[in-house]
Design a protein around this motif. Structure first.
Motif, PDB file in Angstrom:
ATOM      1  N   ASP A   1       1.093  -0.858   0.295  1.00 29.71           N
ATOM      2  CA  ASP A   1      -0.304   0.063   0.600  1.00 29.71           C
ATOM      3  C   ASP A   1       0.643   1.354  -0.030  1.00 29.71           C
ATOM      4  OD1 ASP A   1       0.940   0.735   2.836  1.00 29.71           O
ATOM      5  OD2 ASP A   1      -1.101  -0.113   3.679  1.00 29.71           O
ATOM      6  N   LEU A   2      -0.024   2.779  -0.139  1.00 30.67           N
ATOM      7  CA  LEU A   2       0.950   3.687  -0.409  1.00 30.67           C
ATOM      8  C   LEU A   2       2.055   4.032   1.368  1.00 30.67           C
ATOM      9  CD1 LEU A   2      -1.259   6.099  -1.281  1.00 30.67           C
ATOM     10  CD2 LEU A   2       1.013   5.324  -2.436  1.00 30.67           C
ATOM     11  N   ASP A   3       1.588   3.074   2.303  1.00 32.16           N
ATOM     12  CA  ASP A   3       2.484   3.045   3.079  1.00 32.16           C
ATOM     13  C   ASP A   3       4.080   1.970   3.303  1.00 32.16           C
ATOM     14  OD1 ASP A   3       0.586   5.284   4.206  1.00 32.16           O
ATOM     15  OD2 ASP A   3      -0.871   3.327   5.349  1.00 32.16           O
ATOM     16  N   GLY A   4       3.684   1.588   2.417  1.00 27.60           N
ATOM     17  CA  GLY A   4       4.622   1.006   2.517  1.00 27.60           C
ATOM     18  C   GLY A   4       4.546  -0.096   3.309  1.00 27.60           C
ATOM     19  N   THR A   5       3.560  -0.531   3.678  1.00 34.01           N
ATOM     20  CA  THR A   5       2.621  -2.021   4.191  1.00 34.01           C
ATOM     21  C   THR A   5       2.321  -2.668   3.160  1.00 34.01           C
ATOM     22  OG1 THR A   5       1.966  -0.702   5.961  1.00 34.01           O
ATOM     23  CG2 THR A   5       1.350  -3.523   5.561  1.00 34.01           C
ATOM     24  N   ARG A   6       3.266  -4.698   3.644  1.00 36.76           N
ATOM     25  CA  ARG A   6       2.760  -4.674   2.408  1.00 36.76           C
ATOM     26  C   ARG A   6       0.977  -5.990   3.091  1.00 36.76           C
ATOM     27  NH1 ARG A   6       4.251  -6.112  -2.474  1.00 36.76           N
ATOM     28  NH2 ARG A   6       3.908  -8.437  -2.228  1.00 36.76           N
ATOM     29  N   ARG A   7       0.644  -5.837   2.141  1.00 34.05           N
ATOM     30  CA  ARG A   7      -0.917  -6.744   2.064  1.00 34.05           C
ATOM     31  C   ARG A   7      -1.448  -8.375   1.390  1.00 34.05           C
ATOM     32  NH1 ARG A   7      -2.835  -3.416   6.455  1.00 34.05           N
ATOM     33  NH2 ARG A   7      -2.605  -0.739   6.301  1.00 34.05           N
ATOM     34  N   ARG A   8      -2.542  -8.470   2.105  1.00 35.34           N
ATOM     35  CA  ARG A   8      -3.271  -9.596   1.709  1.00 35.34           C
ATOM     36  C   ARG A   8      -4.463  -9.689   1.662  1.00 35.34           C
ATOM     37  NH1 ARG A   8      -3.618 -15.851   2.729  1.00 35.34           N
ATOM     38  NH2 ARG A   8      -2.673 -16.540   0.863  1.00 35.34           N
ATOM     39  N   GLU A   9      -4.673  -9.775   0.507  1.00 31.87           N
ATOM     40  CA  GLU A   9      -6.343  -9.795   0.948  1.00 31.87           C
ATOM     41  C   GLU A   9      -7.057 -11.091   0.110  1.00 31.87           C
ATOM     42  OE1 GLU A   9      -9.874  -7.143   0.297  1.00 31.87           O
ATOM     43  OE2 GLU A   9      -8.300  -5.574   0.660  1.00 31.87           O
ATOM     44  N   VAL A  10      -7.822 -11.913  -0.153  1.00 32.42           N
ATOM     45  CA  VAL A  10      -9.254 -12.612  -0.450  1.00 32.42           C
ATOM     46  C   VAL A  10     -10.338 -11.105  -1.577  1.00 32.42           C
ATOM     47  CG1 VAL A  10     -10.636 -14.695  -0.879  1.00 32.42           C
ATOM     48  CG2 VAL A  10      -8.826 -14.468   0.742  1.00 32.42           C
ATOM     49  N   LEU A  11      -9.944 -11.847  -2.397  1.00 35.99           N
ATOM     50  CA  LEU A  11     -11.110 -10.625  -3.539  1.00 35.99           C
ATOM     51  C   LEU A  11     -11.667 -11.595  -3.799  1.00 35.99           C
ATOM     52  CD1 LEU A  11      -8.678  -8.519  -4.641  1.00 35.99           C
ATOM     53  CD2 LEU A  11     -10.252  -7.756  -3.237  1.00 35.99           C
ATOM     54  N   SER A  12     -13.527 -11.019  -3.836  1.00 34.55           N
ATOM     55  CA  SER A  12     -14.059 -12.054  -4.944  1.00 34.55           C
ATOM     56  C   SER A  12     -15.258 -11.093  -6.064  1.00 34.55           C
ATOM     57  CB  SER A  12     -15.040 -12.712  -4.207  1.00 34.55           C
ATOM     58  OG  SER A  12     -15.853 -12.488  -3.120  1.00 34.55           O
ATOM     59  N   GLY A  13     -15.984 -11.870  -6.610  1.00 32.85           N
ATOM     60  CA  GLY A  13     -16.749 -11.412  -7.223  1.00 32.85           C
ATOM     61  C   GLY A  13     -16.223 -10.470  -7.938  1.00 32.85           C
ATOM     62  N   ILE A  14     -17.114  -8.902  -8.675  1.00 32.23           N
ATOM     63  CA  ILE A  14     -16.407  -7.433  -8.743  1.00 32.23           C
ATOM     64  C   ILE A  14     -15.029  -7.422  -9.150  1.00 32.23           C
ATOM     65  CG2 ILE A  14     -17.316  -6.003  -7.836  1.00 32.23           C
ATOM     66  CD1 ILE A  14     -16.973  -5.904 -11.332  1.00 32.23           C
ATOM     67  N   SER A  15     -14.374  -7.291  -7.521  1.00 34.95           N
ATOM     68  CA  SER A  15     -13.469  -6.709  -6.953  1.00 34.95           C
ATOM     69  C   SER A  15     -12.550  -7.571  -7.240  1.00 34.95           C
ATOM     70  CB  SER A  15     -13.272  -6.994  -5.711  1.00 34.95           C
ATOM     71  OG  SER A  15     -14.301  -5.631  -5.312  1.00 34.95           O
ATOM     72  N   ALA A  16     -12.576  -8.981  -7.932  1.00 35.50           N
ATOM     73  CA  ALA A  16     -11.569 -10.226  -8.403  1.00 35.50           C
ATOM     74  C   ALA A  16     -11.465  -9.683  -9.869  1.00 35.50           C
ATOM     75  CB  ALA A  16     -12.045 -11.965  -7.913  1.00 35.50           C
ATOM     76  N   VAL A  17     -12.636 -10.104 -10.129  1.00 32.92           N
ATOM     77  CA  VAL A  17     -12.915  -9.244 -11.999  1.00 32.92           C
ATOM     78  C   VAL A  17     -11.840  -8.278 -12.521  1.00 32.92           C
ATOM     79  CG1 VAL A  17     -13.929  -8.960 -13.681  1.00 32.92           C
ATOM     80  CG2 VAL A  17     -14.456 -10.640 -12.291  1.00 32.92           C
TER      81      VAL A  17
END
Length: 164
Positions: A116-132
């Protein structure tokens, strides 16, 4: 901030794989904000850096688009770690191919890792329109446009409609 010009296919920069960003700098933060401004102005739901001529691994998205409250997201050096085996076929537009809607097959769920913009590594499960949307934008970072995701027949029809 300012609105940036959006490249249109077949600009060769849209077929170029992008370089990792690594460290988040004020210039990257400014670019991300300008990309959000550009995406909202277009209007669109996502925009990748190569679409504005910057060959870096960065994309922005807001799946609400112009229809709902703003929920801007910024993804730096995104990597899809996993894709669901279940897929769906649905319509996808692209700001670099205005007026063209392709039927594209995508995983219905992905696991995404990014900075992210703060330099933090992120991890997330995206589904539906967000995944597409995320898969579409990551394609741009890899030099792939929606025309590369359809069969030859659909591509010919879309190119003819686009005027290519």
């Amino acid at each position: 901030m300012s609105v940036l010009p959006i490249l249109r296919w077949p600009d060769p920069r849209l077929a170029t794989a992008c370089a990792p960003i690594g460290q988040v700098t004020p210039e990257i933060a400014r670019l991300a904000q300008e990309m959000l401004d550009t995406m909202y102005e277009a209007p669109g739901r996502g925009l990748a850096a190569p679409q504005v001529g910057v060959l870096k691994r960065l994309f922005v998205m807001d799946v609400n688009g112009a229809a709902g409250p703003r929920n801007p997201r910024i993804f730096i050096d995104p990597v899809i770690e996993e894709r669901a085996s279940e897929t769906m076929v649905g319509p996808e537009g692209c700001l670099s191919l205005p007026g063209i809607v392709a039927e594209v097959q995508r995983a219905i769920e992905i696991t995404l890792r990014w900075t992210d913009l703060d330099g933090t590594r992120r991890r997330e499960v995206l589904s539906g329109i967000s995944a597409v949307c995320a898969q579409h934008e990551i394609d741009h970072l890899d030099g792939i446009v929606t025309l590369n995701r359809v069969d030859a027949g659909q591509r010919s029809e879309l190119e003819a409609a686009y005027g290519a």
